[in-house]
Motif scaffolding. Sequence first.
Motif, PDB file in Angstrom:
ATOM      1  N   ALA A  41     -12.182  -9.616   0.314  1.00  0.00           N
ATOM      2  CA  ALA A  41     -13.264  -9.256  -0.605  1.00  0.00           C
ATOM      3  C   ALA A  41     -12.709  -9.176  -2.023  1.00  0.00           C
ATOM      4  O   ALA A  41     -11.584  -8.706  -2.224  1.00  0.00           O
ATOM      5  CB  ALA A  41     -13.901  -7.927  -0.205  1.00  0.00           C
ATOM      6  N   ARG A  42     -13.507  -9.594  -3.006  1.00  0.00           N
ATOM      7  CA  ARG A  42     -13.029  -9.634  -4.388  1.00  0.00           C
ATOM      8  C   ARG A  42     -12.811  -8.243  -4.971  1.00  0.00           C
ATOM      9  O   ARG A  42     -12.016  -8.071  -5.892  1.00  0.00           O
ATOM     10  CB  ARG A  42     -14.028 -10.395  -5.251  1.00  0.00           C
ATOM     11  CG  ARG A  42     -14.110 -11.874  -4.939  1.00  0.00           C
ATOM     12  CD  ARG A  42     -15.042 -12.595  -5.892  1.00  0.00           C
ATOM     13  NE  ARG A  42     -15.086 -14.031  -5.636  1.00  0.00           N
ATOM     14  CZ  ARG A  42     -15.807 -14.883  -6.335  1.00  0.00           C
ATOM     15  NH1 ARG A  42     -16.567 -14.432  -7.330  1.00  0.00           N
ATOM     16  NH2 ARG A  42     -15.800 -16.171  -6.052  1.00  0.00           N
ATOM     17  N   TRP A  43     -13.519  -7.250  -4.439  1.00  0.00           N
ATOM     18  CA  TRP A  43     -13.408  -5.915  -5.023  1.00  0.00           C
ATOM     19  C   TRP A  43     -12.122  -5.195  -4.612  1.00  0.00           C
ATOM     20  O   TRP A  43     -11.727  -4.218  -5.259  1.00  0.00           O
ATOM     21  CB  TRP A  43     -14.607  -5.059  -4.599  1.00  0.00           C
ATOM     22  CG  TRP A  43     -14.744  -4.888  -3.108  1.00  0.00           C
ATOM     23  CD1 TRP A  43     -15.490  -5.638  -2.264  1.00  0.00           C
ATOM     24  CD2 TRP A  43     -14.094  -3.892  -2.310  1.00  0.00           C
ATOM     25  NE1 TRP A  43     -15.356  -5.189  -0.975  1.00  0.00           N
ATOM     26  CE2 TRP A  43     -14.512  -4.113  -0.978  1.00  0.00           C
ATOM     27  CE3 TRP A  43     -13.217  -2.847  -2.584  1.00  0.00           C
ATOM     28  CZ2 TRP A  43     -14.074  -3.333   0.081  1.00  0.00           C
ATOM     29  CZ3 TRP A  43     -12.765  -2.058  -1.527  1.00  0.00           C
ATOM     30  CH2 TRP A  43     -13.191  -2.300  -0.217  1.00  0.00           C
ATOM     31  N   MET A  44     -11.433  -5.672  -3.573  1.00  0.00           N
ATOM     32  CA  MET A  44     -10.265  -4.952  -3.071  1.00  0.00           C
ATOM     33  C   MET A  44      -9.105  -4.898  -4.062  1.00  0.00           C
ATOM     34  O   MET A  44      -8.551  -3.822  -4.304  1.00  0.00           O
ATOM     35  CB  MET A  44      -9.833  -5.545  -1.736  1.00  0.00           C
ATOM     36  CG  MET A  44     -10.837  -5.324  -0.614  1.00  0.00           C
ATOM     37  SD  MET A  44     -10.320  -6.028   0.961  1.00  0.00           S
ATOM     38  CE  MET A  44      -8.902  -4.990   1.321  1.00  0.00           C
ATOM     39  N   PRO A  45      -8.697  -6.024  -4.686  1.00  0.00           N
ATOM     40  CA  PRO A  45      -7.617  -5.918  -5.679  1.00  0.00           C
ATOM     41  C   PRO A  45      -8.016  -5.088  -6.893  1.00  0.00           C
ATOM     42  O   PRO A  45      -7.184  -4.397  -7.484  1.00  0.00           O
ATOM     43  CB  PRO A  45      -7.332  -7.378  -6.056  1.00  0.00           C
ATOM     44  CG  PRO A  45      -8.571  -8.126  -5.689  1.00  0.00           C
ATOM     45  CD  PRO A  45      -9.114  -7.425  -4.486  1.00  0.00           C
ATOM     46  N   ILE A  46      -9.312  -5.151  -7.265  1.00  0.00           N
ATOM     47  CA  ILE A  46      -9.785  -4.332  -8.383  1.00  0.00           C
ATOM     48  C   ILE A  46      -9.688  -2.857  -8.032  1.00  0.00           C
ATOM     49  O   ILE A  46      -9.261  -2.028  -8.849  1.00  0.00           O
ATOM     50  CB  ILE A  46     -11.230  -4.716  -8.748  1.00  0.00           C
ATOM     51  CG1 ILE A  46     -11.299  -6.186  -9.192  1.00  0.00           C
ATOM     52  CG2 ILE A  46     -11.768  -3.804  -9.844  1.00  0.00           C
ATOM     53  CD1 ILE A  46     -12.698  -6.685  -9.450  1.00  0.00           C
ATOM     54  N   ALA A  47     -10.056  -2.513  -6.803  1.00  0.00           N
ATOM     55  CA  ALA A  47      -9.960  -1.125  -6.359  1.00  0.00           C
ATOM     56  C   ALA A  47      -8.516  -0.652  -6.336  1.00  0.00           C
ATOM     57  O   ALA A  47      -8.208   0.482  -6.732  1.00  0.00           O
ATOM     58  CB  ALA A  47     -10.590  -0.977  -4.969  1.00  0.00           C
ATOM     59  N   ASN A  48      -7.595  -1.531  -5.905  1.00  0.00           N
ATOM     60  CA  ASN A  48      -6.180  -1.163  -5.898  1.00  0.00           C
ATOM     61  C   ASN A  48      -5.665  -0.912  -7.314  1.00  0.00           C
ATOM     62  O   ASN A  48      -4.895   0.029  -7.552  1.00  0.00           O
ATOM     63  CB  ASN A  48      -5.359  -2.273  -5.241  1.00  0.00           C
ATOM     64  CG  ASN A  48      -5.529  -2.303  -3.740  1.00  0.00           C
ATOM     65  OD1 ASN A  48      -5.900  -1.305  -3.131  1.00  0.00           O
ATOM     66  ND2 ASN A  48      -5.283  -3.444  -3.140  1.00  0.00           N
TER      67      ASN A  48
ATOM     68  N   TYR B 289       0.825  -1.204   0.000  1.00  0.00           N
ATOM     69  CA  TYR B 289       0.000   0.000   0.000  1.00  0.00           C
ATOM     70  C   TYR B 289       0.867   1.265   0.000  1.00  0.00           C
ATOM     71  O   TYR B 289       0.543   2.254  -0.665  1.00  0.00           O
ATOM     72  CB  TYR B 289      -0.929  -0.002   1.214  1.00  0.00           C
ATOM     73  CG  TYR B 289      -2.034  -1.030   1.129  1.00  0.00           C
ATOM     74  CD1 TYR B 289      -2.447  -1.531  -0.094  1.00  0.00           C
ATOM     75  CD2 TYR B 289      -2.659  -1.512   2.271  1.00  0.00           C
ATOM     76  CE1 TYR B 289      -3.454  -2.473  -0.188  1.00  0.00           C
ATOM     77  CE2 TYR B 289      -3.676  -2.459   2.189  1.00  0.00           C
ATOM     78  CZ  TYR B 289      -4.063  -2.933   0.958  1.00  0.00           C
ATOM     79  OH  TYR B 289      -5.071  -3.869   0.859  1.00  0.00           O
ATOM     80  N   LEU B 290       1.966   1.239   0.748  1.00  0.00           N
ATOM     81  CA  LEU B 290       2.858   2.392   0.747  1.00  0.00           C
ATOM     82  C   LEU B 290       3.506   2.566  -0.628  1.00  0.00           C
ATOM     83  O   LEU B 290       3.701   3.696  -1.095  1.00  0.00           O
ATOM     84  CB  LEU B 290       3.936   2.227   1.824  1.00  0.00           C
ATOM     85  CG  LEU B 290       3.443   2.252   3.269  1.00  0.00           C
ATOM     86  CD1 LEU B 290       4.609   2.059   4.231  1.00  0.00           C
ATOM     87  CD2 LEU B 290       2.728   3.563   3.584  1.00  0.00           C
ATOM     88  N   LEU B 291       3.843   1.451  -1.260  1.00  0.00           N
ATOM     89  CA  LEU B 291       4.383   1.524  -2.616  1.00  0.00           C
ATOM     90  C   LEU B 291       3.371   2.148  -3.560  1.00  0.00           C
ATOM     91  O   LEU B 291       3.728   2.979  -4.409  1.00  0.00           O
ATOM     92  CB  LEU B 291       4.759   0.120  -3.096  1.00  0.00           C
ATOM     93  CG  LEU B 291       5.142  -0.025  -4.567  1.00  0.00           C
ATOM     94  CD1 LEU B 291       6.399   0.771  -4.869  1.00  0.00           C
ATOM     95  CD2 LEU B 291       5.346  -1.493  -4.920  1.00  0.00           C
ATOM     96  N   GLU B 292       2.104   1.783  -3.421  1.00  0.00           N
ATOM     97  CA  GLU B 292       1.074   2.348  -4.288  1.00  0.00           C
ATOM     98  C   GLU B 292       0.934   3.853  -4.063  1.00  0.00           C
ATOM     99  O   GLU B 292       0.698   4.602  -5.010  1.00  0.00           O
ATOM    100  CB  GLU B 292      -0.263   1.655  -4.058  1.00  0.00           C
ATOM    101  CG  GLU B 292      -1.357   2.151  -4.972  1.00  0.00           C
ATOM    102  CD  GLU B 292      -2.488   1.169  -5.152  1.00  0.00           C
ATOM    103  OE1 GLU B 292      -3.297   1.351  -6.075  1.00  0.00           O
ATOM    104  OE2 GLU B 292      -2.574   0.201  -4.374  1.00  0.00           O
ATOM    105  N   VAL B 293       1.095   4.291  -2.824  1.00  0.00           N
ATOM    106  CA  VAL B 293       1.045   5.729  -2.553  1.00  0.00           C
ATOM    107  C   VAL B 293       2.157   6.452  -3.298  1.00  0.00           C
ATOM    108  O   VAL B 293       1.938   7.488  -3.944  1.00  0.00           O
ATOM    109  CB  VAL B 293       1.156   5.993  -1.040  1.00  0.00           C
ATOM    110  CG1 VAL B 293       1.348   7.483  -0.762  1.00  0.00           C
ATOM    111  CG2 VAL B 293      -0.089   5.500  -0.326  1.00  0.00           C
ATOM    112  N   GLY B 294       3.379   5.910  -3.225  1.00  0.00           N
ATOM    113  CA  GLY B 294       4.498   6.538  -3.922  1.00  0.00           C
ATOM    114  C   GLY B 294       4.330   6.551  -5.426  1.00  0.00           C
ATOM    115  O   GLY B 294       4.593   7.560  -6.086  1.00  0.00           O
TER     116      GLY B 294
END
Length: 284
Positions: A186-193, A132-137
């Motif tokens: 939840a299945r939607w979490m990777p899609i949201a990421n 998640y921190l990587l995604e922020v960067g």
Amino acid sequence: MGKHFGTGVILATGFIHMFPGAIFSLTDPCLPPLFRSYAAFAGLFAMLAALIFHLVEFVATQNIPDSTGAALADVPISCSTVLGTDRAPPCSHSESTNLGHGHGHDHEHGHCHAHTTLFAEEGAAARRISTYLLEVGIALHSVLVGLALGTAEGAEFVSLLAALCFHQFFEGIALGSRIAELQYSARWMPIANALAYAITTPIGTALGVVFRSVYRARSPVTLIVQGALDAVSAGILIYTALVNLMAQEFAQKSFKALPRGSKGLYMGSLYLGAMAMSIIGIWA
């Protein structure tokens, strides 16, 4: 191969695409005297970003072993109970009798398994937080490159668009391989990421188009904001690539146990990712 290729991409993005731009912006002659008198603001902001992200990771993972350990402290000695599953049968009385010190051995056996579970859960939580921190960067960086694209014109826009297509594609591989490794409730979490990454560059481009009329590339405010954000993004990406990705991945026992050819293939993928992103740095 895609995962390690992505690690090289992230590393090169921080060193090649972000940090030089931060130095360029924060040492521009158009800046106020404070910035001209101290040439290390880019390094300072990058270092602070890495330290802050290290602190966030430390605090976020600090309570994982303690809370889990407390829950297991008073658990019976049954192996299946300690492991939190009914797949492993409890130790039998006959085994304890044959060993002569049955209760002591039984407790020791459960204790060992408990620590294995703790380490596994702590590692999974740390990996989730680092992803998640990587995604922020990466998201911060993607907004900035989108902003640059939205303010570009003519031939510069065409060349920049082509370069950014490859640029964002490689970063997508880097982030997507990490997102795919996580376990989700939840299945939607990777899609949201994935969507969170996919929309950041278009958002930045839209902002660039909207503010193109008032955007001044050499104004002090623009230089300071863009330079600081570039430096922060560089610090996040470099820290993540070196500490959370390279150091952790290549130090795992599972990696060390691989055949020599596989190790060479994965190391080569890392270098190839860094090389590909460094070459793209010629244009973007």
